[in-house]
Design a protein around this motif. Structure first.
Motif, PDB file in Angstrom:
ATOM      1  N   VAL A  28      48.950  20.448  67.938  1.00 32.03           N
ATOM      2  CA  VAL A  28      49.585  21.577  68.618  1.00 32.03           C
ATOM      3  C   VAL A  28      50.970  21.778  68.010  1.00 32.03           C
ATOM      4  N   PRO A  86      45.194  19.440  75.731  1.00 28.35           N
ATOM      5  CA  PRO A  86      44.957  18.475  74.642  1.00 28.35           C
ATOM      6  C   PRO A  86      43.699  17.629  74.855  1.00 28.35           C
ATOM      7  N   LYS A 110      50.811  28.117  67.743  1.00 29.95           N
ATOM      8  CA  LYS A 110      50.805  28.679  69.098  1.00 29.95           C
ATOM      9  C   LYS A 110      51.223  30.145  69.109  1.00 29.95           C
ATOM     10  N   SER A 123      44.159  19.533  69.992  1.00 34.03           N
ATOM     11  CA  SER A 123      43.285  20.273  70.896  1.00 34.03           C
ATOM     12  C   SER A 123      42.422  21.280  70.155  1.00 34.03           C
ATOM     13  N   PHE A 158      45.909  27.355  72.512  1.00 33.00           N
ATOM     14  CA  PHE A 158      45.427  25.981  72.523  1.00 33.00           C
ATOM     15  C   PHE A 158      44.917  25.636  73.916  1.00 33.00           C
TER      16      PHE A 158
END
Length: 280
Positions: free
Chosen positions: A113, A126, A118, A237, A123
């Protein structure tokens, strides 16, 4: 004569503007349609892309389909009560392109991440905690040359990663930290697991990948050394499109149910016994 030339110029510019507008209208009409949970539920098919290998999806020696991501996707299919179509793509960059184009709904890979990613994608919660590791050969497999333990000694070395690997951002930062050059080769064909094999065979000297992939590779190739970390522990993730927030929420709920049922721990223990879950 001047007036005639000016008129022709105006007509040319007008036609150019009309053509440009037509092109823009066309591309707007063929733009990727929104494909969120409602559209996916209506079709009844969830399209997931992962990589071939023990971290994603592979065929075992006894012809069984296995893999960490594959096992999680099977649990998602049960929770969602939908058919899951799995696609295999070694290139993470092509996986992102297919996701953006609507070819896939989910990238089921352990993607670190980062703030940069992002900005473009959503995402999920996790899946695992992991870190980047330097893959090299042991002294016994490398004519007595001791493995690198100090990151300062990576100066002027050539490190191989898959094309568009999230590890590149960390390596760029590492170059700044040590104040010297590190050569980064992005391989457009091979995955992290395949690069580990190339290190073991002596085709290349160094690769950088997730520790969990490095551990799986070392089980097959004991001549690999994976004891030098490149990064701190990272959240990793799955990824969906920005325009699929309802799908992201649904997946997070399903993943939580999988954790609550104990299925996630069984899958993690089967493939990554040394890897911590993200909720610890």
């Amino acid at each position: 004569m001047f007036t005639g030339k000016l008129l022709k110029t105006y007509i040319f510019l007008l036609l150019a503007v009309i053509c440009l507008m037509a092109v823009l209208i066309y591309f707007k009409s063929v733009a990727t349609p929104v494909r969120d949970y409602r559209e996916i539920r209506r079709e009844g098919i969830l399209r997931i892309v992962t990589e071939y290998g023990q971290a994603g999806y592979y065929v075992s020696d006894d012809s069984q389909i296995e893999g960490f991501q594959y096992a999680l996707c099977r649990e998602i299919a049960r929770q969602a009560d939908m058919e899951v179509l799995m696609y295999l793509e070694m290139s993470l960059e092509k996986s992102f392109s297919g996701l953006s184009a609507g070819q896939y709904d989910i990238i089921a890979r352990n993607i670190p991440v980062t703030s940069k990613l992002k900005e473009k994608y959503l995402f999920l919660e996790p899946v695992v905690l992991d870190r980047q590791a330097l893959v090299q050969r042991t002294a016994a497999a490398n004519r007595g040359a001791e493995p690198i333990r100090n990151q300062l000694h990576l100066a002027h070395r050539t490190l191989h990663v898959p094309e568009a690997s999230p590890a590149i951002l960390r390596l760029d930062n590492l170059r700044s930290e040590i104040g010297d050059t590190i050569f980064i080769v992005e391989d457009p064909l091979y995955s992290s697991e395949q690069l580990c094999i190339m290190v073991a065979r002596g085709d290349i000297d160094f690769a950088v990948c997730d520790r969990q992939i490095a551990q799986l590779s070392k089980k097959q190739f004991p001549e690999l050394d994976i004891e030098t970390d490149i990064s701190f522990t990272q959240l990793q993730s799955w990824v969906v499109r920005k325009d699929a927030p309802v799908l992201a929420d649904s997946l997070n709920r399903w993943l939580q149910k999988i954790r609550d049922s104990g299925a996630y721990d069984r899958i993690r223990e089967q493939y990554y016994s040394d890897l911590k879950p993200a909720n610890q």
